[in-house]
Write a protein that holds these residues in place. Structure first.
Motif, mmCIF file in Angstrom:
data_model
loop_
_atom_site.group_PDB
_atom_site.id
_atom_site.type_symbol
_atom_site.label_atom_id
_atom_site.label_comp_id
_atom_site.label_asym_id
_atom_site.label_seq_id
_atom_site.Cartn_x
_atom_site.Cartn_y
_atom_site.Cartn_z
ATOM 1 N N HIS A 168 0.749 125.147 20.540
ATOM 2 C CA HIS A 168 1.528 124.884 21.749
ATOM 3 C C HIS A 168 3.008 124.899 21.385
ATOM 4 N N GLY A 169 3.808 125.528 22.228
ATOM 5 C CA GLY A 169 5.253 125.602 22.005
ATOM 6 C C GLY A 169 5.953 124.388 22.586
ATOM 7 N N ASN A 170 5.887 123.268 21.886
ATOM 8 C CA ASN A 170 6.439 122.024 22.418
ATOM 9 C C ASN A 170 7.947 122.087 22.630
ATOM 10 N N GLY A 171 8.662 122.810 21.802
ATOM 11 C CA GLY A 171 10.107 122.925 21.984
ATOM 12 C C GLY A 171 10.457 123.704 23.243
ATOM 13 N N ILE A 172 9.726 124.762 23.488
ATOM 14 C CA ILE A 172 9.961 125.568 24.693
ATOM 15 C C ILE A 172 9.553 124.780 25.930
ATOM 16 N N ALA A 173 8.449 124.052 25.823
ATOM 17 C CA ALA A 173 8.007 123.214 26.948
ATOM 18 C C ALA A 173 9.060 122.153 27.263
ATOM 19 N N ALA A 174 9.649 121.559 26.236
ATOM 20 C CA ALA A 174 10.698 120.549 26.452
ATOM 21 C C ALA A 174 11.910 121.171 27.133
ATOM 22 N N TYR A 175 12.248 122.394 26.759
ATOM 23 C CA TYR A 175 13.365 123.090 27.413
ATOM 24 C C TYR A 175 13.045 123.335 28.888
ATOM 25 N N ALA A 176 11.824 123.773 29.173
ATOM 26 C CA ALA A 176 11.426 124.018 30.563
ATOM 27 C C ALA A 176 11.468 122.734 31.384
ATOM 28 N N ASP A 177 11.235 121.604 30.747
ATOM 29 C CA ASP A 177 11.292 120.327 31.449
ATOM 30 C C ASP A 177 12.699 120.005 31.959
ATOM 31 N N GLU A 178 13.701 120.679 31.408
ATOM 32 C CA GLU A 178 15.093 120.435 31.810
ATOM 33 C C GLU A 178 15.717 121.608 32.560
ATOM 34 N N GLU A 179 15.022 122.723 32.637
ATOM 35 C CA GLU A 179 15.604 123.934 33.226
ATOM 36 C C GLU A 179 14.656 124.514 34.274
ATOM 37 N N SER A 180 15.013 124.323 35.532
ATOM 38 C CA SER A 180 14.134 124.741 36.627
ATOM 39 C C SER A 180 13.990 126.252 36.741
ATOM 40 N N ARG A 181 14.920 127.021 36.164
ATOM 41 C CA ARG A 181 14.835 128.482 36.244
ATOM 42 C C ARG A 181 13.864 129.072 35.228
ATOM 43 N N VAL A 182 13.319 128.243 34.381
ATOM 44 C CA VAL A 182 12.381 128.699 33.350
ATOM 45 C C VAL A 182 10.967 128.280 33.726
ATOM 46 N N THR A 183 10.042 129.213 33.639
ATOM 47 C CA THR A 183 8.617 128.929 33.798
ATOM 48 C C THR A 183 7.994 129.072 32.425
ATOM 49 N N TYR A 184 7.193 128.109 32.037
ATOM 50 C CA TYR A 184 6.546 128.152 30.725
ATOM 51 C C TYR A 184 5.049 127.977 30.890
ATOM 52 N N ALA A 185 4.297 128.908 30.359
ATOM 53 C CA ALA A 185 2.839 128.822 30.376
ATOM 54 C C ALA A 185 2.341 129.170 28.987
ATOM 55 N N SER A 186 1.347 128.425 28.513
ATOM 56 C CA SER A 186 0.907 128.595 27.137
ATOM 57 C C SER A 186 -0.602 128.504 26.999
ATOM 58 N N VAL A 187 -1.178 129.482 26.307
ATOM 59 C CA VAL A 187 -2.565 129.411 25.855
ATOM 60 C C VAL A 187 -2.488 129.061 24.381
ATOM 61 N N HIS A 188 -3.222 128.047 23.977
ATOM 62 C CA HIS A 188 -3.171 127.583 22.599
ATOM 63 C C HIS A 188 -4.407 126.746 22.302
ATOM 64 N N GLN A 189 -4.712 126.605 21.034
ATOM 65 C CA GLN A 189 -5.834 125.767 20.635
ATOM 66 C C GLN A 189 -5.430 124.301 20.728
ATOM 67 N N ALA A 190 -6.334 123.483 21.221
ATOM 68 C CA ALA A 190 -6.083 122.035 21.260
ATOM 69 C C ALA A 190 -7.398 121.313 21.017
#
Length: 177
Positions: A4-26
């Motif tokens: 999971h791209g936690n850094g990118i997800a954190a950025y998306a949490d602050e930037e409404s113009r960014v959509t973040y979707a991730s497939v990853h093992q958990a």
């Protein structure tokens, strides 16, 4: 990518113009993205975790969910964190993808966003098959016969009508104005 791209997800949490979707093992390092229902404070991110041992069919099904979510946001640019650590021979991730699965992933992407610019940003991958998987991922962009033969792909994978994922990696806000 298998993680999971936690850094990118954190950025998306602050930037409404960014959509973040991730497939990853958990579960897997970094220990984030396990909750498939968490859309973030701005409702602009999606986690689509797969279990250990996930094969191409399961991965592609989750990828289709990410594409559908991303399409609903009408992106002007799609940036994919193209990691190859979900390959079966990778020592760090327990997914079971084969190099050809990456061709299907980008075929879904190309089909879902035929007129949207797409950037593949290379990420990890620690198996000897990573180069072959990368080459397979480029095929839908280079071979028009693959793009026009997507009907048989949809039949064989039982995928949703419009498929795949956006994993945005923009880290500099000046790039998305």
């Amino acid at each position: 990518d298998g993680h999971h791209g936690n850094g990118i997800a954190a950025y998306a949490d602050e930037e409404s113009r960014v959509t973040y979707a991730s497939v990853h093992q958990a579960p897997l390092w970094p220990g984030t993205g396990d909750d498939a229902n968490d859309r973030g404070p701005l409702s602009n991110r999606l986690s689509a975790p797969v279990s250990r041992g996930a094969q191409g069919k399961e991965y592609l099904k989750r990828w289709a969910e990410c594409i559908s979510f991303t399409q609903s946001k009408n992106p002007q640019l799609v940036i994919v964190s193209a990691g190859f650590d979900a390959l079966s021979a990778d020592p760090l991730v327990q997914c079971q993808l084969k190099p050809i699965d990456f061709m299907y992933i980008t075929l879904q992407l190309r089909t879902a966003f035929p007129h949207t610019p797409i950037v593949l940003g290379l990420e990890g991958g620690y198996s000897n098959d990573a180069g072959l998987a990368f080459a397979q991922s480029l095929r839908p962009f280079l071979d028009s016969t693959i793009q026009h033969n997507s009907t048989s792909f949809k039949k064989n994978t039982n995928s949703i009508n419009k498929d795949v994922v956006l994993t945005t990696t923009l880290q500099d806000k000046s790039l998305i104005r």
